[in-house]
Design an enzyme around this catalytic site. Structure first.
Site, PDB file in Angstrom:
ATOM      1  CE  LYS A   1     -53.824   5.004 -56.430  1.00 53.96           C
ATOM      2  NZ  LYS A   1     -52.937   6.103 -55.985  1.00 53.96           N
TER       3      LYS A   1
ATOM      4  CG  HIS B   1     -58.479   6.062 -54.918  1.00 45.95           C
ATOM      5  ND1 HIS B   1     -57.337   6.579 -54.171  1.00 45.95           N
ATOM      6  CD2 HIS B   1     -58.912   5.195 -54.130  1.00 45.95           C
ATOM      7  CE1 HIS B   1     -57.052   5.647 -53.262  1.00 45.95           C
ATOM      8  NE2 HIS B   1     -58.007   4.870 -53.086  1.00 45.95           N
ATOM      9  CG  ASN B   2     -54.290   9.233 -55.197  1.00 44.72           C
ATOM     10  OD1 ASN B   2     -54.928   8.050 -55.086  1.00 44.72           O
ATOM     11  ND2 ASN B   2     -53.051   9.227 -55.317  1.00 44.72           N
TER      12      ASN B   2
ATOM     13  CD  GLU C   1     -55.123   8.828 -50.293  1.00 43.27           C
ATOM     14  OE1 GLU C   1     -54.013   9.192 -49.987  1.00 43.27           O
ATOM     15  OE2 GLU C   1     -55.262   7.761 -50.880  1.00 43.27           O
TER      16      GLU C   1
END
Length: 472
Positions: free
Chosen positions: A172, A175-176, A179
């Protein structure tokens, strides 16, 4: 997010209990469950009543601020939990904290999952992307629930067991980081089109809407198109122009860049996006610099139609580099920790629900299915072909922006990454020679094995003396 995730679970027919130390939050959730359902949801006002309302083996999902609030919540809940029960932390937690907590609660026989949840409040209510890691037994206890509440795409629910320990939190986090890079690249595309191309917000909204119907189709491109269309209800014009140009952050991007450095993985696009957030915070300094250095930029005339298409291609190629960097970081950590991450499966669960969901994630999944040991997305045959096709437009956009004094650090970082990665020989030989000269760090040769050291200064001076003698 906690309230919305609870309502999502209840809507799927799973009885659920909720607790919050602020009683009004519990009441609000009960009211929403009645209004939007009725759903099988009950509210509780003490940790004890909350835990005892659950059937064994109990599974408790907590969504609180990362750090000490998680430890405090675990302490309050675990006092009433028993062996075989499970705690699931759904926050953006540092993966090592999750690994510590796994050990701490295991002493009492309690299972633990650190579960990344992406999609924001809307995703939590309507279907997020879920990244659970830790106890596989705990995952199996709630697998049916997670598969129902997660976002649904054509090849299954956007959830999978990530791996042991803090694997879910780490995935995660990356993932960020991706992003961060994605958002920075989109903002640069906007900057070039607005300040070089002279396009209006209305035109930008139409362009991003069109892009969202092609290879760039994604959640972030879609919402960007919407942002340009919103009028300011307090003044004339569009709201986007009234927003202060200072970007906030919660730490996951910083962690991603730190981990890339720790693992010796190049992540320049993600790092550039983090630097830009830092620089955005220097609003007063930037305003002073703009005044002192005004007229430093040059304007270059570019045809709007070509510029728009060039920016589209540059954005696509830059985004692939950003995703490649994130995937390489996941692979490096997986090797270090023995997590055995399935990178194709990571791409699949990001196809729906999450902030970075994009149409090309399916193609990333296919790339890793073709070659699970793929060194980089850039060298996948399909992506390699696209990168080569887009590089001329990519270079034009970066060159045009530089000539106009418009900063595009994300696109420049991606292009430099691409150009560095594709070169068979780099000037690193000179850097290594420098290191050997001042620090005797040795070097390797291209024509024979072994480590070598040279007395560079001595030989250079002898050579210089010989040259002077020859001239005399």
């Amino acid at each position: 997010m906690g309230q919305n995730l609870a309502l999502n679970i209840a809507e799927k027919g799973f009885p659920i209990s909720v607790y919050n130390r602020t009683t009004s939050k519990v009441d609000e959730t009960l009211q929403r469950a009645q209004n939007e359902g009725p759903f099988p949801l009950s509210g509780h006002y003490t940790p004890r009543d909350f835990v005892l309302s659950l059937q064994r083996p109990r599974s408790v999902i907590i969504l609180v601020k990362a750090g000490s609030p998680v430890d405090q919540t675990i302490a309050a809940l675990s006092e009433h939990m028993e062996s075989g029960d499970c705690i699931i932390d759904g926050g953006n937690e540092w993966y090592e904290n999750t690994e510590r907590r796994i050990q701490e609660v295991s002493n009492r026989g309690i299972l633990y999952l650190g579960m990344g949840v992406s999609g924001g409040e809307e995703g939590a209510r309507n279907g997020p992307s879920l990244m659970p890691g830790g106890s596989f037994e705990a995952y199996n206890n709630i697998k049916d629930i997670l598969e129902k509440v997660a976002a649904q795409v054509e090849d299954g629910p956007c959830v999978t067991y990530i791996g042991e320990g803090g694997a879910g939190n780490f995935v995660k986090m990356v993932h960020n980081g991706i992003e961060y890079g994605d958002m920075q690249l989109i903002s640069e595309a906007y900057d070039v089109l607005k300040n070089v191309g002279g396009l209006s917000n209305e035109e930008l909204g139409e362009i991003f809407g069109e892009w969202n119907r092609g290879e760039l189709e994604s959640f972030l491109i879609e919402i960007t198109s919407d942002i340009f269309k919103v009028k300011d209800d307090l003044a004339d014009g569009e709201l986007v122009d009234k927003i202060l140009d200072k970007t906030g952050m919660k730490g996951t991007g910083k962690w991603t860049v730190q981990q890339a450095a720790e693992l010796s993985v190049a992540a320049p696009t993600i790092a550039a996006s983090l630097d830009c957030r830092y620089l955005s915070g220097l609003k007063e300094e930037r305003e002073n610099a703009a005044e002192i250095l005004k007229e430093a930029g040059l304007k270059e005339e570019v045809g709007a139609k070509r510029l728009i298409d060039d920016v589209r291609q540059a954005l696509y190629a830059s985004k692939i580099c950003s995703y490649a960097q994130g995937m390489n970081l996941l692979r490096a950590k997986s090797i270090e920790k023995g997590w055995n991450l399935n990178l194709g499966e990571m791409a699949r669960i990001w196809k729906g629900g999450c902030i970075i969901r994009a149409v090309f994630l399916d193609r990333i999944k296919q790339a890793y299915q073709r070659n699970p040991n793929l060194a980089s997305l850039i060298v996948d045959p399909e992506f390699a072909k696209e990168m080569v096709q887009r590089q001329a437009a990519w270079r034009r956009v970066v060159g045009t922006a530089i000539s106009a004094g418009i900063s595009t650090p994300g696109m420049c970082a991606s292009l430099a990454y691409f150009d560095t990665y594709r070169r068979a020989r780099l000037p690193a030989n000179l850097v290594q020679a420098q290191r050997d000269l001042f620090g005797a760090h040795t070097y390797e040769r291209v024509d024979r094995p072994g480590a070598f050291h040279t007395e560079w200064t001595k030989l250079a001076r002898n050579s210089n003396a010989a040259g002077v003698h020859a001239l005399n």
